[in-house]
Design an enzyme around this catalytic site. Structure first.
Site, mmCIF file in Angstrom:
data_model
loop_
_atom_site.group_PDB
_atom_site.id
_atom_site.type_symbol
_atom_site.label_atom_id
_atom_site.label_comp_id
_atom_site.label_asym_id
_atom_site.label_seq_id
_atom_site.Cartn_x
_atom_site.Cartn_y
_atom_site.Cartn_z
ATOM 1 N N CYS A 76 0.860 -1.179 0.000
ATOM 2 C CA CYS A 76 0.000 0.000 0.000
ATOM 3 C C CYS A 76 0.897 1.231 0.000
ATOM 4 O O CYS A 76 1.754 1.369 0.885
ATOM 5 C CB CYS A 76 -0.853 -0.040 1.271
ATOM 6 S SG CYS A 76 -1.863 1.421 1.548
ATOM 7 N N CYS A 186 -1.170 3.969 -6.427
ATOM 8 C CA CYS A 186 -1.990 3.332 -5.394
ATOM 9 C C CYS A 186 -2.193 1.911 -5.880
ATOM 10 O O CYS A 186 -2.467 1.693 -7.073
ATOM 11 C CB CYS A 186 -3.337 4.044 -5.265
ATOM 12 S SG CYS A 186 -4.589 3.102 -4.352
#
Ligand code: DGL
Length: 256
Positions: A76, A186
């Protein structure tokens, strides 16, 4: 008592996004066992504060290590930017590998002058990205688009639905024809790579998954921690939204 994930690599994200990294990890290191934790009950992270992301990440890492994981991949960008330095200081004995927006490979690629960086608002605000942009951005035209709402929408699946295409059109439609490369900053966004190209046309996409897999391999190798098992490793899915439907969604994303 036997530890459930003894010798596994623990991988986590705010939700399904980290599965785009997990796929690459499993391809690069097929003999490793992986335990993937998606914090879908708390997603999205990208619109939280840095302290909230640190707290959530620490709880997940604690849990994965308690269950026997030998290394952690923060799959992440948001949690890497917000929490990696704290986690590395607190768990100095554990290899902790993060992801970062693939701005470096994008700026080094042939023929890529104009670069669109899609990421969560917090990733773009924090030092890690700011330092990357200062180091690699010179000589390129870089546009940063904080994609509030996009990761949360991808969490719900159904990736060709009109509302998702409309959200992409709103966020990046204005740059159609104006960029050569797009950094998917992302880990949720690779799952809508095709849809992003549909909006922007002929662009090259860059994400950090392959670099993260190589980094994990190096870190395990230098400590003599690579798996020695002869057979293919296992991949286990866990979620804070612990329903059969959610885990089935994770498996679908893994097969995509
Ligand atoms: N997948 C995450 C990232 O790479 C976080 C998305 C979110 O939860 O906002 O940034």
């Amino acid at each position: 008592m036997a530890l459930r994930f003894n010798g596994y690599v623990g991988v986590f994200d705010s939700g399904v996004g980290g599965i785009s990294v997990l796929r690459e990890l499993a391809r690069t290191l097929p003999r490793e066992n992986f335990a993937f934790f998606g914090d879908s009950a708390n997603a999205p992270y990208g619109e939280k504060t840095r302290d909230q992301v640190i707290r959530l990440s620490r709880d997940i890492v604690d849990d994965l290590l308690d269950q026997g994981c030998k290394a952690i991949v923060i799959a992440c960008n948001t949690a890497t930017s917000a929490a990696a330095p704290t986690l590395r200081a607190e768990y100095a004995h554990v290899p902790i590998v993060g992801v970062e927006p693939a701005l470096k490979p994008a700026t080094l690629a042939e023929g890529i002058e104009r670069i669109l960086v899609m990421a969560t608002p917090i990733t773009l605000r924090l030092d890690k990205y700011q330092q990357l942009a200062a180091r690699w951005g010179a000589g390129h035209r870089i546009v940063e688009v904080p994609c509030a709402g996009l990761a949360g929408r991808i969490e719900r699946g159904n990736l060709d639905a009109d509302d998702l295409l409309e959200l992409l059109e709103q966020l990046i439609g204005p740059y159609r024809g104006q960029v050569d490369g797009v950094v998917l900053g992302c880990t949720h966004y690779p799952f809508v790579a095709r849809q992003i190209k549909e909006v922007l046309g002929d662009v090259e996409l860059f994400d950090g998954a392959a670099g993260t897999a190589r980094q994990l391999e190096r870190r395990l190798a230098e400590r003599g921690m690579l798996s020695k098992q002869a057979s293919h490793g296992r991949v286990e899915f866990l979620s804070s939204k612990d329903t059969p439907e959610e885990l089935a969604l994770y498996r679908d994303f893994f097969k995509m």
